[in-house]
Design a protein around this motif. Structure first.
Motif, PDB file in Angstrom:
ATOM      1  N   LEU A  57      15.547  40.783  16.252  1.00  0.00           N
ATOM      2  CA  LEU A  57      15.071  40.679  17.556  1.00  0.00           C
ATOM      3  C   LEU A  57      16.340  40.498  18.454  1.00  0.00           C
ATOM      4  O   LEU A  57      17.314  40.119  18.206  1.00  0.00           O
ATOM      5  CB  LEU A  57      14.286  39.450  17.749  1.00  0.00           C
ATOM      6  CG  LEU A  57      13.335  39.772  19.182  1.00  0.00           C
ATOM      7  CD1 LEU A  57      12.760  41.009  19.589  1.00  0.00           C
ATOM      8  CD2 LEU A  57      13.317  38.393  19.761  1.00  0.00           C
ATOM      9  N   GLN A  58      17.134  41.522  19.340  1.00  0.00           N
ATOM     10  CA  GLN A  58      18.323  41.521  19.715  1.00  0.00           C
ATOM     11  C   GLN A  58      18.022  40.738  21.564  1.00  0.00           C
ATOM     12  O   GLN A  58      17.154  41.211  21.790  1.00  0.00           O
ATOM     13  CB  GLN A  58      18.957  42.655  19.825  1.00  0.00           C
ATOM     14  CG  GLN A  58      19.682  42.529  18.547  1.00  0.00           C
ATOM     15  CD  GLN A  58      20.024  43.876  18.163  1.00  0.00           C
ATOM     16  OE1 GLN A  58      21.012  44.088  19.580  1.00  0.00           O
ATOM     17  NE2 GLN A  58      19.826  44.893  17.715  1.00  0.00           N
ATOM     18  N   VAL A  59      18.828  40.123  22.058  1.00  0.00           N
ATOM     19  CA  VAL A  59      18.158  39.378  22.930  1.00  0.00           C
ATOM     20  C   VAL A  59      19.942  38.917  24.128  1.00  0.00           C
ATOM     21  O   VAL A  59      20.458  38.869  23.509  1.00  0.00           O
ATOM     22  CB  VAL A  59      17.490  37.689  23.267  1.00  0.00           C
ATOM     23  CG1 VAL A  59      17.075  37.630  24.240  1.00  0.00           C
ATOM     24  CG2 VAL A  59      16.108  37.745  22.254  1.00  0.00           C
ATOM     25  N   ALA A  60      19.486  39.421  25.463  1.00  0.00           N
ATOM     26  CA  ALA A  60      21.122  39.233  26.226  1.00  0.00           C
ATOM     27  C   ALA A  60      20.152  38.350  27.327  1.00  0.00           C
ATOM     28  O   ALA A  60      18.983  38.466  28.265  1.00  0.00           O
ATOM     29  CB  ALA A  60      21.232  39.982  26.766  1.00  0.00           C
ATOM     30  N   PHE A  61      20.481  37.108  27.966  1.00  0.00           N
ATOM     31  CA  PHE A  61      20.404  36.261  29.029  1.00  0.00           C
ATOM     32  C   PHE A  61      20.942  36.766  29.870  1.00  0.00           C
ATOM     33  O   PHE A  61      21.810  36.649  30.041  1.00  0.00           O
ATOM     34  CB  PHE A  61      20.100  34.942  28.402  1.00  0.00           C
ATOM     35  CG  PHE A  61      19.710  34.260  27.202  1.00  0.00           C
ATOM     36  CD1 PHE A  61      17.475  34.280  27.342  1.00  0.00           C
ATOM     37  CD2 PHE A  61      19.509  34.362  26.125  1.00  0.00           C
ATOM     38  CE1 PHE A  61      16.775  34.303  26.128  1.00  0.00           C
ATOM     39  CE2 PHE A  61      18.816  34.009  25.002  1.00  0.00           C
ATOM     40  CZ  PHE A  61      17.746  33.742  24.884  1.00  0.00           C
ATOM     41  N   SER A 205      23.438  35.426  24.362  1.00  0.00           N
ATOM     42  CA  SER A 205      23.279  36.158  23.378  1.00  0.00           C
ATOM     43  C   SER A 205      22.246  36.130  22.247  1.00  0.00           C
ATOM     44  O   SER A 205      23.091  34.756  21.888  1.00  0.00           O
ATOM     45  CB  SER A 205      24.507  37.999  23.309  1.00  0.00           C
ATOM     46  OG  SER A 205      25.283  37.001  22.194  1.00  0.00           O
ATOM     47  N   TRP A 206      21.404  36.553  21.834  1.00  0.00           N
ATOM     48  CA  TRP A 206      21.035  35.951  20.542  1.00  0.00           C
ATOM     49  C   TRP A 206      20.650  37.206  19.704  1.00  0.00           C
ATOM     50  O   TRP A 206      19.976  38.380  20.130  1.00  0.00           O
ATOM     51  CB  TRP A 206      19.547  35.022  21.060  1.00  0.00           C
ATOM     52  CG  TRP A 206      18.857  34.313  19.942  1.00  0.00           C
ATOM     53  CD1 TRP A 206      19.242  34.373  18.565  1.00  0.00           C
ATOM     54  CD2 TRP A 206      17.459  33.885  20.420  1.00  0.00           C
ATOM     55  NE1 TRP A 206      18.287  33.544  18.358  1.00  0.00           N
ATOM     56  CE2 TRP A 206      17.326  33.439  19.116  1.00  0.00           C
ATOM     57  CE3 TRP A 206      16.873  34.101  21.306  1.00  0.00           C
ATOM     58  CZ2 TRP A 206      15.977  32.953  18.909  1.00  0.00           C
ATOM     59  CZ3 TRP A 206      15.175  33.099  21.085  1.00  0.00           C
ATOM     60  CH2 TRP A 206      15.647  33.453  19.523  1.00  0.00           C
ATOM     61  N   MET A 207      20.705  36.616  18.171  1.00  0.00           N
ATOM     62  CA  MET A 207      20.413  38.247  17.810  1.00  0.00           C
ATOM     63  C   MET A 207      19.480  37.281  16.209  1.00  0.00           C
ATOM     64  O   MET A 207      19.844  36.012  15.977  1.00  0.00           O
ATOM     65  CB  MET A 207      21.439  39.316  17.270  1.00  0.00           C
ATOM     66  CG  MET A 207      20.998  39.955  15.593  1.00  0.00           C
ATOM     67  SD  MET A 207      22.251  40.992  15.133  1.00  0.00           S
ATOM     68  CE  MET A 207      23.132  39.557  14.220  1.00  0.00           C
ATOM     69  N   LEU A 208      18.594  37.598  16.067  1.00  0.00           N
ATOM     70  CA  LEU A 208      17.320  37.223  14.800  1.00  0.00           C
ATOM     71  C   LEU A 208      17.346  38.181  14.782  1.00  0.00           C
ATOM     72  O   LEU A 208      16.900  39.429  14.120  1.00  0.00           O
ATOM     73  CB  LEU A 208      16.068  36.312  16.103  1.00  0.00           C
ATOM     74  CG  LEU A 208      15.553  35.868  14.803  1.00  0.00           C
ATOM     75  CD1 LEU A 208      16.399  34.172  14.981  1.00  0.00           C
ATOM     76  CD2 LEU A 208      14.413  35.248  15.994  1.00  0.00           C
ATOM     77  N   GLU A 209      17.016  37.831  12.766  1.00  0.00           N
ATOM     78  CA  GLU A 209      16.990  38.699  12.057  1.00  0.00           C
ATOM     79  C   GLU A 209      15.834  37.751  10.940  1.00  0.00           C
ATOM     80  O   GLU A 209      16.002  36.703  10.312  1.00  0.00           O
ATOM     81  CB  GLU A 209      17.860  38.780  10.650  1.00  0.00           C
ATOM     82  CG  GLU A 209      19.277  39.669  11.575  1.00  0.00           C
ATOM     83  CD  GLU A 209      19.940  40.484  11.260  1.00  0.00           C
ATOM     84  OE1 GLU A 209      20.507  39.479   8.998  1.00  0.00           O
ATOM     85  OE2 GLU A 209      20.712  40.509  11.242  1.00  0.00           O
ATOM     86  N   LEU A 210      14.260  38.388  10.875  1.00  0.00           N
ATOM     87  CA  LEU A 210      13.285  38.013   9.974  1.00  0.00           C
ATOM     88  C   LEU A 210      12.974  37.970   8.355  1.00  0.00           C
ATOM     89  O   LEU A 210      13.155  39.238   8.404  1.00  0.00           O
ATOM     90  CB  LEU A 210      11.835  38.222  10.818  1.00  0.00           C
ATOM     91  CG  LEU A 210      12.006  36.989  12.961  1.00  0.00           C
ATOM     92  CD1 LEU A 210      13.000  38.033  13.277  1.00  0.00           C
ATOM     93  CD2 LEU A 210      10.352  36.700  12.522  1.00  0.00           C
ATOM     94  N   PHE A 211      13.010  37.715   7.659  1.00  0.00           N
ATOM     95  CA  PHE A 211      13.003  37.852   6.612  1.00  0.00           C
ATOM     96  C   PHE A 211      11.641  37.705   5.556  1.00  0.00           C
ATOM     97  O   PHE A 211      10.794  38.009   4.945  1.00  0.00           O
ATOM     98  CB  PHE A 211      13.804  36.779   5.190  1.00  0.00           C
ATOM     99  CG  PHE A 211      15.078  36.867   5.827  1.00  0.00           C
ATOM    100  CD1 PHE A 211      16.232  37.636   6.260  1.00  0.00           C
ATOM    101  CD2 PHE A 211      16.177  35.180   6.337  1.00  0.00           C
ATOM    102  CE1 PHE A 211      17.130  37.265   6.771  1.00  0.00           C
ATOM    103  CE2 PHE A 211      17.225  35.819   6.688  1.00  0.00           C
ATOM    104  CZ  PHE A 211      17.764  35.761   6.859  1.00  0.00           C
ATOM    105  N   ALA A 212      10.593  36.956   6.459  1.00  0.00           N
ATOM    106  CA  ALA A 212       9.571  36.607   5.619  1.00  0.00           C
ATOM    107  C   ALA A 212       8.536  36.760   6.955  1.00  0.00           C
ATOM    108  O   ALA A 212       8.782  36.682   8.488  1.00  0.00           O
ATOM    109  CB  ALA A 212       9.458  34.617   4.762  1.00  0.00           C
ATOM    110  N   ASP A 213       6.648  36.954   5.951  1.00  0.00           N
ATOM    111  CA  ASP A 213       6.344  36.327   7.512  1.00  0.00           C
ATOM    112  C   ASP A 213       5.781  35.214   7.298  1.00  0.00           C
ATOM    113  O   ASP A 213       5.131  34.502   6.454  1.00  0.00           O
ATOM    114  CB  ASP A 213       4.474  37.808   6.405  1.00  0.00           C
ATOM    115  CG  ASP A 213       3.360  37.405   6.963  1.00  0.00           C
ATOM    116  OD1 ASP A 213       3.707  36.499   8.483  1.00  0.00           O
ATOM    117  OD2 ASP A 213       2.300  38.220   7.346  1.00  0.00           O
ATOM    118  N   SER A 214       5.777  34.556   8.536  1.00  0.00           N
ATOM    119  CA  SER A 214       5.797  33.624   9.147  1.00  0.00           C
ATOM    120  C   SER A 214       3.968  32.601   9.275  1.00  0.00           C
ATOM    121  O   SER A 214       3.479  32.271   9.377  1.00  0.00           O
ATOM    122  CB  SER A 214       6.674  32.780  10.204  1.00  0.00           C
ATOM    123  OG  SER A 214       6.242  33.514  11.343  1.00  0.00           O
TER     124      SER A 214
END
Length: 261
Positions: A57-61, A205-214
Motif C-alpha cells: 500500500l502506498q499513501v500520500a497524505f 507519505s507512507w509505504m506498507l508491505e504485508l507478509f502474512a494473512d492477519s
C-alpha cells in the motif's frame, strides 16, 4: 465510534462511497492516517476478489481530513493474471485529501521462503503506559492500549532512535488487513521523543508491505518495532516492523514525516 463501526459506516453512493469519521479519530486538524488508509482499503477491497491478498500500500497524505462525512472514489488501474492495482482517493468536496494505491497479488508457486523472526525484547523496569488525556494527546489514541517496552515517549528529550511498543485496539471481533494499517500507523514520529517540549508532527507519505494473512488474529498484544533512520531539515524517515500477537511477521512500514521542532 470504534474502528469497526467507522469502516462499517461506508456505503456505496453512485460512483463513489461515503463514510463518516467522528472526533474520536482526529489527530490535530486531520484524521488519524491509519483510519484514512483503512477506509480507502475497505473501498478498494470491493473491487478485487476477497481471496487475493493485499501485498503493498502506498499513501500520500495531501491535506487535512476533517471529521464528518468522507467521500471515497476508487478505480482499478490495471488487472493482470495475478496482480491487481487499485487507486482510491479520499475527497473533501472536490479536492483529493488522501491518495492511496493498493497492490493485490494472488499467491505464486515458488521455492523461496524467508521470513524474519521476532527478536526477544527485555522490557524497561517501568514501561510507559499510554493514558489518554484530553487536550494533551491526539483523540485517536483513546482507541488503543499501548505500552513502551523500549525507547522514549514523545517530548521527553531522549536520545534513543528505536522504540518497541506493545499495542492493542479497543474494538470487538478479530483482525483483518485494515487493522494492520491501524496498528502500523499508531506510533508517533520517533523524533518527537527527542524534543523536550511539545511540537506538532505529521506524515507526508507512507509505504506498507504485508507478509502474512492477519485475518482472525486477536486485536490485542501486537508489537511495533520502530527505528528512526534520518532526521534533517525538518523531515524524518522511520521504519516499523509489525508483529502479530504470536510473534508473526505481519508488515513492514516506512514513513516520511515532517516535525516542527
Amino acid at each position: 465510534m470504534r474502528f469497526s463501526e467507522t469502516l462499517n459506516s461506508i456505503r456505496r453512493d453512485g460512483e463513489t462511497w461515503t463514510g463518516s469519521l467522528d472526533e474520536d479519530w482526529m489527530q490535530g486538524r486531520s484524521a488519524f492516517g491509519g483510519i484514512q488508509a483503512a477506509m480507502a482499503l475497505r473501498v478498494m477491497r470491493s473491487l478485487v476478489q476477497a481471496e487475493v491478498p493485499l501485498r503493498s500500500l502506498q499513501v500520500a497524505f495531501i491535506a487535512p481530513v476533517p471529521a464528518g462525512p468522507v467521500k471515497v472514489a476508487a478505480k482499478v488501474l490495471r488487472q493482470g493474471k495475478s496482480v491487481t492495482q487499485i487507486e482510491a482517493r479520499l475527497l473533501h468536496g472536490d479536492d483529493t485529501v488522501c491518495l492511496v494505491v493498493g497492490i493485490f497479488g494472488a499467491p505464486r508457486e515458488s521455492t523461496l521462503r524467508l521470513l524474519p523472526s521476532q527478536p526477544a525484547v527485555e522490557a524497561m523496569a517501568k514501561p510507559h503506559v499510554l493514558r489518554y488525556v484530553p487536550g494533551l494527546l491526539p483523540q485517536f489514541t483513546q482507541q488503543f492500549e499501548a505500552r513502551w517496552l523500549q525507547g522514549d515517549i514523545p517530548f521527553s528529550g531522549g536520545a534513543n532512535t528505536e522504540q518497541v511498543i506493545e499495542i492493542s485496539l479497543k474494538d470487538d471481533g478479530v483482525a483483518d488487513e485494515t487493522h494492520v494499517l491501524a496498528f502500523a500507523d499508531f506510533i508517533p514520529p520517533i523524533a518527537l521523543s527527542m524534543l523536550d517540549k511539545p511540537a506538532p508532527g505529521s506524515s507526508l507519505s507512507w509505504m506498507l508491505e504485508l507478509f502474512a494473512d492477519s485475518r482472525g488474529l486477536p486485536l490485542s498484544n501486537w508489537r511495533i518495532d520502530a527505528k528512526l533512520q534520518v532526521a534533517q531539515d525538518g523531515y524524518t524517515s522511520q521504519q516499523v516492523m509489525l508483529w502479530g500477537p504470536g510473534g508473526q511477521p505481519i508488515a513492514l512500514s516506512r514513513q516520511s514525516m515532517v516535525v516542527f521542532g
